[in-house]
Scaffold this motif. Structure first.
Motif, PDB file in Angstrom:
ATOM      1  N   PHE A  69       0.814  -1.210   0.000  1.00 48.19           N
ATOM      2  CA  PHE A  69       0.000   0.000   0.000  1.00 48.19           C
ATOM      3  C   PHE A  69       0.856   1.272   0.000  1.00 48.19           C
ATOM      4  N   GLY A  70       2.146   1.110  -0.279  1.00 50.76           N
ATOM      5  CA  GLY A  70       3.016   2.255  -0.472  1.00 50.76           C
ATOM      6  C   GLY A  70       3.625   2.843   0.778  1.00 50.76           C
ATOM      7  N   VAL A  71       3.573   2.129   1.904  1.00 48.90           N
ATOM      8  CA  VAL A  71       4.144   2.633   3.153  1.00 48.90           C
ATOM      9  C   VAL A  71       5.654   2.375   3.145  1.00 48.90           C
ATOM     10  N   SER A  72       6.428   3.350   3.522  1.00 43.24           N
ATOM     11  CA  SER A  72       7.890   3.243   3.450  1.00 43.24           C
ATOM     12  C   SER A  72       8.442   2.376   4.569  1.00 43.24           C
ATOM     13  N   ASP A  73       9.663   1.906   4.373  1.00 41.38           N
ATOM     14  CA  ASP A  73      10.332   1.106   5.398  1.00 41.38           C
ATOM     15  C   ASP A  73      10.517   1.916   6.675  1.00 41.38           C
ATOM     16  N   ASP A  74      10.818   3.193   6.548  1.00 40.84           N
ATOM     17  CA  ASP A  74      11.012   4.032   7.733  1.00 40.84           C
ATOM     18  C   ASP A  74       9.706   4.154   8.530  1.00 40.84           C
ATOM     19  N   GLU A  75       8.594   4.315   7.831  1.00 42.29           N
ATOM     20  CA  GLU A  75       7.302   4.421   8.518  1.00 42.29           C
ATOM     21  C   GLU A  75       6.945   3.105   9.198  1.00 42.29           C
ATOM     22  N   ILE A  76       7.237   1.999   8.544  1.00 47.19           N
ATOM     23  CA  ILE A  76       6.973   0.687   9.131  1.00 47.19           C
ATOM     24  C   ILE A  76       7.813   0.506  10.390  1.00 47.19           C
ATOM     25  N   ALA A  77       9.077   0.887  10.334  1.00 49.88           N
ATOM     26  CA  ALA A  77       9.955   0.791  11.496  1.00 49.88           C
ATOM     27  C   ALA A  77       9.453   1.668  12.630  1.00 49.88           C
ATOM     28  N   ALA A  78       8.930   2.832  12.301  1.00 55.27           N
ATOM     29  CA  ALA A  78       8.397   3.737  13.322  1.00 55.27           C
ATOM     30  C   ALA A  78       7.159   3.147  13.983  1.00 55.27           C
ATOM     31  N   LEU A  79       6.324   2.480  13.216  1.00 54.22           N
ATOM     32  CA  LEU A  79       5.139   1.828  13.781  1.00 54.22           C
ATOM     33  C   LEU A  79       5.536   0.736  14.769  1.00 54.22           C
ATOM     34  N   GLU A  80       6.543  -0.046  14.382  1.00 52.43           N
ATOM     35  CA  GLU A  80       6.994  -1.124  15.273  1.00 52.43           C
ATOM     36  C   GLU A  80       7.648  -0.552  16.524  1.00 52.43           C
ATOM     37  N   ALA A  81       8.425   0.473  16.363  1.00 50.43           N
ATOM     38  CA  ALA A  81       9.126   1.067  17.514  1.00 50.43           C
ATOM     39  C   ALA A  81       8.137   1.664  18.509  1.00 50.43           C
ATOM     40  N   ALA A  82       7.020   2.204  17.994  1.00 51.48           N
ATOM     41  CA  ALA A  82       6.010   2.822  18.869  1.00 51.48           C
ATOM     42  C   ALA A  82       5.069   1.796  19.484  1.00 51.48           C
ATOM     43  N   GLY A  83       5.191   0.511  19.088  1.00 57.19           N
ATOM     44  CA  GLY A  83       4.282  -0.509  19.572  1.00 57.19           C
ATOM     45  C   GLY A  83       2.935  -0.486  18.882  1.00 57.19           C
ATOM     46  N   ASP A  84       2.836   0.252  17.773  1.00 56.53           N
ATOM     47  CA  ASP A  84       1.585   0.323  17.042  1.00 56.53           C
ATOM     48  C   ASP A  84       1.415  -0.822  16.053  1.00 56.53           C
ATOM     49  N   MET A  85       2.482  -1.600  15.868  1.00 54.67           N
ATOM     50  CA  MET A  85       2.387  -2.782  15.007  1.00 54.67           C
ATOM     51  C   MET A  85       3.298  -3.858  15.557  1.00 54.67           C
ATOM     52  N   THR A  86       2.804  -5.098  15.596  1.00 56.48           N
ATOM     53  CA  THR A  86       3.637  -6.216  16.004  1.00 56.48           C
ATOM     54  C   THR A  86       3.659  -7.251  14.891  1.00 56.48           C
ATOM     55  N   VAL A  87       4.787  -7.935  14.797  1.00 54.41           N
ATOM     56  CA  VAL A  87       4.959  -8.961  13.774  1.00 54.41           C
ATOM     57  C   VAL A  87       5.524 -10.207  14.442  1.00 54.41           C
TER      58      VAL A  87
END
Length: 402
Positions: free
Chosen positions: A380-398
């Protein structure tokens, strides 16, 4: 080969059984289902199981049953950043499915109007226990509760014992089918008009609809069902309709057939005096007992062969393991499997619908929590930096596969 729903994208917020079964059915037909789970714990069914055991030591059979052919992304829905990302995804999606309690997702900004604002073609299917309003709107809408409220539970079991719930989540599964029925109808309407819409499905309405003949009988004939004190199979039916014992400890079901054919097949001419409809109903418990005495003279398979030769409607009573090994079940290929990264080989029920041009198929195992989050966001066009920021903030888990 393309499948019937190839190119259809579903944002699936649902959990437990009703919604996930519906979206699995659509996924089997080729829809791209993006399962949006809670960051960290995921779908509530991941933490529930049978027999206090876990498949492969860690995975829930309940979750594995209803979530194949999906990809999972685990997000914090309370995050405004996540909200923005999901609304961007919604612009390219076709369907949203959710079965939270009424109002829960809307308060977080994921109601029908929120999605329609960014995509007027969106089809939004909402599942609940009792509907979106009314005196029960705040009540928990769980399957067994619905069985009791709607009348199914009171119709099941023997009259001298407490009512018996069905041994499966019937209200939830009927609700899932109604979701699919509504979604496919809305897709067809959209093809003709270009318009999306909101679909509301609830467990109580679905259960009532599937008790239609019982309601029509009671409300129009002036009678109430009274459960029999025997193995008669329905509180409105006469003997011999029911479940019967056999000599080897098995059971058979006997449905419709002329009573004379049955007692002649059982070599039981002494049952002839009961052979009229009024007597077979008014004395059904006594007739059941007398027929049961006769069926116990035969081993199960011998009795079935004898009755089938006489064209009596009958079948064996199987437990789950024996049913899975039944020759007809085997012939239909209804026991399938998939490979799961943690549970190993998982045996499952195959799709129940056959299609000559676009056959459904099992192509993915049930996902790990958020397993596909990164790849979905990249699509969906989300950048690697934005994905990393989501994980760092706890807003996304994998959860990583082994």
């Amino acid at each position: 080969m393309d499948k019937a729903l190839s190119g259809v994208t579903i944002l699936d917020f649902s959990h437990l059984l009703q919604g996930p079964f519906a979206t699995q059915l659509l996924a089997d037909m080729g829809a791209e289902v993006i399962k949006i789970e809670r960051a960290g714990s995921g779908d509530m069914f991941r933490g529930m199981t049978f027999f206090a055991k876990w498949v492969g030591g860690s995975e829930s059979p309940n979750f594995l049953a209803w979530n194949r052919n999906k990809r999972s992304i685990a997000l914090n829905l309370k995050s405004r950043r996540v909200h923005g990302l999901i609304m961007e995804m919604a612009k390219k999606a076709d369907i949203v499915v959710q079965n939270f309690r009424p109002g829960v997702l809307a308060k977080l900004g994921y109601g029908y109007e929120d999605f329609r604002a960014v995509n007027p073609r969106i089809i939004y299917c909402s599942g609940s226990g009792y509907g979106e309003d009314g005196p029960y709107v705040e009540r928990p809408g769980q399957d067994m509760l619905i069985q009791g409220l709607a009348g199914l539970l009171a119709n099941t079991g023997r009259g001298d014992m407490p009512p018996v719930p069905a041994g499966s989540g019937m209200a939830d599964q009927i609700g899932a089918m109604n979701m699919v029925y509504g979604i496919l109808s809305a897709l067809y309407y959209r093809e003709k008009t270009g318009k999306g819409q909101k679909i509301e499905v609830n467990l109580l309405a679905g259960m009532l609809a599937h008790l239609a003949q019982e309601y029509v009988g009671v409300l129009n004939l002036g009678e109430d069902f009274v459960r029999p004190n025997s193995g008669i199979g329905h509180p409105g039916m006469q003997a011999p309709f029911g479940v019967y014992e056999t000599k080897d400890g098995g059971y058979v079901t006997i449905a419709m057939s002329p009573f004379r054919t049955l007692y002649e097949t059982l070599d039981a001419p002494h049952l002839a005096p009961y052979d009229d409809l009024a007597t077979l109903f008014s004395q059904r418990d006594a007739v059941w007992q007398k027929v049961n005495e006769e069926t116990k003279k035969f081993d199960r398979d011998d009795l079935l062969e004898r009755m089938l030769d006489a064209d009596i409607w009958c079948a064996p009573v199987n437990d789950i393991r024996r049913a899975a090994e039944d020759p007809q079940v085997t012939h239909m290929g209804m026991i399938a499997s998939y490979e799961h990264p943690k549970a190993g080989t998982v045996k499952v029920i195959a799709p129940a619908v056959r299609m000559s041009e676009t056959p459904p198929a099992i192509e993915r195992p049930a996902p790990l929590v958020g397993e596909h989050g990164r790849e979905i966001l990249k699509e969906f066009g989300v950048s690697d930096d934005e994905i990393a920021a989501l994980e760092a903030a706890g807003d996304m888990t994998v959860e990583e596969a082994r």
